[in-house]
Design an enzyme around this catalytic site. Structure first.
Site, mmCIF file in Angstrom:
data_model
loop_
_atom_site.group_PDB
_atom_site.id
_atom_site.type_symbol
_atom_site.label_atom_id
_atom_site.label_comp_id
_atom_site.label_asym_id
_atom_site.label_seq_id
_atom_site.Cartn_x
_atom_site.Cartn_y
_atom_site.Cartn_z
ATOM 1 N N SER A 176 52.425 70.073 84.007
ATOM 2 C CA SER A 176 52.326 71.601 82.539
ATOM 3 C C SER A 176 53.040 70.827 81.176
ATOM 4 O O SER A 176 53.890 70.210 81.750
ATOM 5 C CB SER A 176 52.605 72.813 82.875
ATOM 6 O OG SER A 176 52.171 73.448 81.979
ATOM 7 N N TYR B 220 58.004 78.647 87.046
ATOM 8 C CA TYR B 220 56.755 77.662 86.557
ATOM 9 C C TYR B 220 57.008 76.628 86.428
ATOM 10 O O TYR B 220 57.113 75.543 87.145
ATOM 11 C CB TYR B 220 56.139 78.684 85.957
ATOM 12 C CG TYR B 220 54.281 77.902 85.617
ATOM 13 C CD1 TYR B 220 53.114 77.819 86.460
ATOM 14 C CD2 TYR B 220 53.765 77.061 84.282
ATOM 15 C CE1 TYR B 220 51.724 76.942 85.762
ATOM 16 C CE2 TYR B 220 53.399 76.689 84.172
ATOM 17 C CZ TYR B 220 52.172 76.315 84.835
ATOM 18 O OH TYR B 220 51.864 75.711 84.136
HETATM 19 N N1 LIG Z 1 45.274 76.515 81.770
HETATM 20 C C1 LIG Z 1 46.067 76.259 80.814
HETATM 21 O O1 LIG Z 1 46.682 75.930 79.743
HETATM 22 C C2 LIG Z 1 47.041 75.207 81.493
HETATM 23 C C3 LIG Z 1 48.200 74.506 81.115
HETATM 24 C C4 LIG Z 1 49.046 74.391 81.586
HETATM 25 C C5 LIG Z 1 48.662 74.087 83.369
HETATM 26 N N2 LIG Z 1 47.936 74.519 83.811
HETATM 27 C C6 LIG Z 1 47.633 74.146 85.752
HETATM 28 O O2 LIG Z 1 46.473 73.370 85.640
HETATM 29 C C7 LIG Z 1 46.441 74.073 87.528
HETATM 30 C C8 LIG Z 1 44.413 74.871 87.215
HETATM 31 O O3 LIG Z 1 45.505 76.222 86.154
HETATM 32 P P1 LIG Z 1 44.066 76.889 85.524
HETATM 33 O O4 LIG Z 1 43.878 77.393 83.823
HETATM 34 O O5 LIG Z 1 42.357 76.585 85.764
HETATM 35 O O6 LIG Z 1 44.809 78.284 86.557
HETATM 36 P P2 LIG Z 1 43.680 79.117 86.953
HETATM 37 O O7 LIG Z 1 42.435 79.205 86.128
HETATM 38 O O8 LIG Z 1 44.262 80.492 87.379
HETATM 39 O O9 LIG Z 1 42.904 78.948 88.819
HETATM 40 C C9 LIG Z 1 44.056 78.697 89.610
HETATM 41 C C10 LIG Z 1 43.273 77.592 90.785
HETATM 42 O O10 LIG Z 1 44.736 78.306 91.637
HETATM 43 C C11 LIG Z 1 43.785 79.129 93.148
HETATM 44 N N3 LIG Z 1 44.780 79.570 93.617
HETATM 45 C C12 LIG Z 1 46.268 80.289 92.894
HETATM 46 N N4 LIG Z 1 47.045 80.300 94.174
HETATM 47 C C13 LIG Z 1 46.105 80.150 95.410
HETATM 48 C C14 LIG Z 1 47.210 79.664 96.734
HETATM 49 N N5 LIG Z 1 48.131 80.531 96.453
HETATM 50 N N6 LIG Z 1 46.204 79.198 97.500
HETATM 51 C C15 LIG Z 1 44.944 78.174 97.293
HETATM 52 N N7 LIG Z 1 44.214 78.194 95.844
HETATM 53 C C16 LIG Z 1 44.858 78.820 95.004
HETATM 54 C C17 LIG Z 1 42.757 80.141 92.623
HETATM 55 O O11 LIG Z 1 41.501 79.942 93.699
HETATM 56 P P3 LIG Z 1 42.043 81.916 93.898
HETATM 57 O O12 LIG Z 1 42.332 82.927 93.343
HETATM 58 O O13 LIG Z 1 40.579 81.381 93.990
HETATM 59 O O14 LIG Z 1 42.316 81.577 95.731
HETATM 60 C C18 LIG Z 1 42.177 79.117 91.465
HETATM 61 O O15 LIG Z 1 41.129 78.140 91.657
HETATM 62 C C19 LIG Z 1 47.388 74.983 87.935
HETATM 63 O O16 LIG Z 1 48.397 73.840 88.263
HETATM 64 C C20 LIG Z 1 48.006 75.256 86.776
HETATM 65 O O17 LIG Z 1 49.596 75.274 86.282
HETATM 66 C C21 LIG Z 1 47.179 75.168 83.375
#
Ligand SMILES: NC(=O)c1ccc[n+]([C@@H]2O[C@H](COP(=O)([O-])OP(=O)(O)OC[C@H]3O[C@@H](n4cnc5c(N)ncnc54)[C@H](OP(=O)(O)O)[C@@H]3O)[C@@H](O)[C@H]2O)c1
Length: 249
Positions: free
Chosen positions: A147, A161
């Site tokens: 991130s 985080y």
């Molecule tokens: N969106 C952004 O702007 C952004 C920016 C920087 C980095 N990121 C990174 O990109 C990645 C994806 O982000 P996103 O925004 O797509 O996240 P999101 O929409 O919140 O989705 C998170 C995913 O992680 C899974 N998850 C969470 N806790 C879990 C656990 N204990 N066991 C198994 N699965 C788990 C969830 O699945 P379930 O809840 O169905 O289990 C979901 O599929 C993350 O690593 C995040 O830190 C995102």
């Protein structure tokens, strides 16, 4: 041999929403077999055509459960030649205060630090080590999702985080060094503000200062993950690609 046996295989965590969901779609479009991992069991009414045999129910916050999932994934890969072409460690959690604001380094409870590090940092290395043999057999590649918060204080992303993502960035470097001689490439992608459920209210204010003046789309992140796992990136390892519209400049 069945047609499905010739497909490349990816194991993807956090496939149910956001960036992970877009990544499932991108790899499927390219003809890959996608093994998805999330806390939910496979829903029978899910329109995803792959079926329960390509879904693993796992809570990455639970070390024991991760171990069980690794055994189950290996078992399923065995039936398809024991090869894994890509592991994408995408699942992540970013706890916030009830008001939606940042959890700082003074107040964050220790159990939150532990959960965040288990999901965002320990689970990726547990999966990579557990699936090492299959990745080496395929000369596969790993992508760790870090991130922009890993390298600077972010107004909403908490300190646990941010530090877990910084650690994952460093781990990517260490893994690239250690896994490279076995033919496995290891890279990271560092998203900025991508349009998913993880964003906090107020992100629109940040977007006003990003050079490209917009949020990123999940498909734009999935495209880079796919590139890193493809033969087009065959000499790229130990890199971290910023996907943030220039936010880091
Ligand atoms: N969106 C952004 O702007 C952004 C920016 C920087 C980095 N990121 C990174 O990109 C990645 C994806 O982000 P996103 O925004 O797509 O996240 P999101 O929409 O919140 O989705 C998170 C995913 O992680 C899974 N998850 C969470 N806790 C879990 C656990 N204990 N066991 C198994 N699965 C788990 C969830 O699945 P379930 O809840 O169905 O289990 C979901 O599929 C993350 O690593 C995040 O830190 C995102």
């Amino acid at each position: 041999m069945a047609e499905t046996d010739s497909r490349k295989t990816i194991v993807l965590t956090g496939a149910s929403r956001g960036i992970g969901h877009a990544t499932v779609k991108r790899f499927s479009r390219e003809g890959w077999r996608v093994i998805t991992c999330s806390r939910q069991a496979f829903a029978e009414d899910c329109p995803w055509p792959a079926g329960p045999e390509d879904h693993i129910k796992v809570d990455l916050a639970d070390q024991e459960d991760v171990g069980i999932a690794v055994s189950e994934i290996r078992h399923r890969l065995e039936a398809h030649g024991g090869q894994l072409h890509a592991l994408v460690n995408n699942a992540g959690i970013s706890p916030k205060l009830r008001t939606g604001s940042r959890m700082d380094s003074i107040e964050t409870p220790m159990h939150v630090w532990r959960d965040v590090f288990q999901v965002n940092f320990f689970a990726p290395i547990m999966l990579a080590r557990g699936l090492f043999k299959e990745l080496a057999a395929a000369k596969g590649s790993i992508v760790n999702v870090t991130s922009i918060a890993g390298t600077r204080v972010h107004p909403f992303a908490g300190t646990a985080y941010a530090t877990s993502k910084a650690a994952l960035g460093s781990l990517t470097r260490e893994m690239a060094h250690d896994f490279g001689p076995h033919g496995i490439r290891v890279n990271a992608i560092a998203p900025g503000e991508i349009d998913t459920a993880i964003l906090s209210p107020g992100t629109d204010k940040i977007v006003e200062t990003i050079p490209l003046r917009r949020l990123g789309a999940t498909s734009e992140v999935a495209d880079i993950i796919f590139f890193l796992c493809s033969g087009q990136a065959s000499y790229v390892t130990g890199s971290e690609i910023h996907i943030n519209g220039g936010q880091h400049v």
